[in-house]
Design an enzyme around this catalytic site. Sequence first.
Site, short mmCIF file in Angstrom:
data_model
loop_
_atom_site.label_atom_id
_atom_site.label_comp_id
_atom_site.label_asym_id
_atom_site.label_seq_id
_atom_site.Cartn_x
_atom_site.Cartn_y
_atom_site.Cartn_z
N HIS A 220 11.16 -17.33 57.66
CA HIS A 220 10.87 -15.99 57.28
C HIS A 220 10.41 -15.76 55.82
CE1 HIS A 220 11.14 -11.67 56.97
NE2 HIS A 220 12.36 -11.51 56.96
N HIS A 259 0.67 -15.89 61.95
CA HIS A 259 1.83 -14.68 61.73
C HIS A 259 2.23 -14.27 63.14
CE1 HIS A 259 3.93 -10.95 60.38
NE2 HIS A 259 3.72 -11.51 59.18
N ASP A 313 2.22 -15.15 52.56
CA ASP A 313 2.64 -16.17 51.75
C ASP A 313 1.88 -17.18 51.52
OD1 ASP A 313 5.35 -15.39 52.20
OD2 ASP A 313 5.06 -15.64 54.38
#
Length: 377
Positions: A220, A259, A313
């Site tokens: 996460h 994702h 990210d």
Amino acid sequence: MTEIAKGLEGVLFTESKLTFINGSEGILTHLGIPIQDWAENSTFEELSLALLDAKLPTAAELAAFDTELKSNREVPTALLDVIRAMPRGVHPMQALRTAASYLGLLDPQSEDTGEAARRAISIRMIAQFSTIIAAISRAQEGQDIVAPRMDLNHAGNFLYMLTGKEPTPEQSRLFDIALVLHADHGMNASTFTAIATASTLSDMYSCVTSAIGALKGPLHGGANEAVMDMLDEVGTPDQAGGYITAKLDRKEKIMGVGHRVYKYFDPRSRVLRDYAEHVANKEGKSNYYQILETIEKIVVERMGAKGIYPNVDFYSGTVYSDLGIRKEYFTPIFALARISGWCASVIEYTRDNRLLRPDAVYSGAQGAQYVPLQDRQ
């Protein structure tokens, strides 16, 4: 045959007016407004208030909220003493989890679970998380803790408390955009965890502490730190192509790529990519960006048809790194932004609360007999 939704994928358990995601088309909106518009035109303060109240604020409402945030930036001395006493070398998310829980011990309103109290506590936590995270970083480095300033915005004040130096307007704005992009993202693991805790009618600090625990996991919140580890492993731009091709050939996971929701480019990654390129060119720190550019090109060519693209990210770590933030603090900064989404989602869900109580398909033995301990082999 009973069908199991592994990981609760596709399971709908509530309604929300806060965030909409269309993963197949790469769309993310808050209150119906695209994330690109929030990033370009708004601030973290405005988005936080909009999420808490589920509506766009007026200028007067935003000014009052900004004043309230600034007036709540200072944290109790007792908490700063706890932060100073923490063992050196602890994971910053462990430190944040402990600090958030301890903050609840010091708040006389902490056990009030009414909506007005939840909102007031949310504002205090949004304000104080920046002070806490900066204090943890400086204490762990053996530096003096820097007190907050009331003349800086939320993003600029955090950078000031973290580094002891006033950021440039451009640095402050860049960090503000990063906070906006991370403020909320629907029913992700940490938000769901906060809601699950809230559904028991537990207090706000317990909800947020639960969420921090969920965010700590590398699947996460820890992915942006892992991306930086990957960049350091690659070393130089000319090695990026061979490195990523070999990993793909071995079917290894590429951090920052893919994702659970998005099957196209994460729209937040598109915003951060542009800023990462700008900062890299301006500051002469082009190595990281060039490596990411090469990795993205190869990943999209080989995996795009399968719906695997870079996510937020992928680029956020380079932006934080260029702002002088150590990689072990990338995930706490994720929490610094996501505190707004956690609190807003808890407030929204508990207006029409129902205890979350999923079930599991039993796959164990049937009709078994108890065997006395002395007779067991």
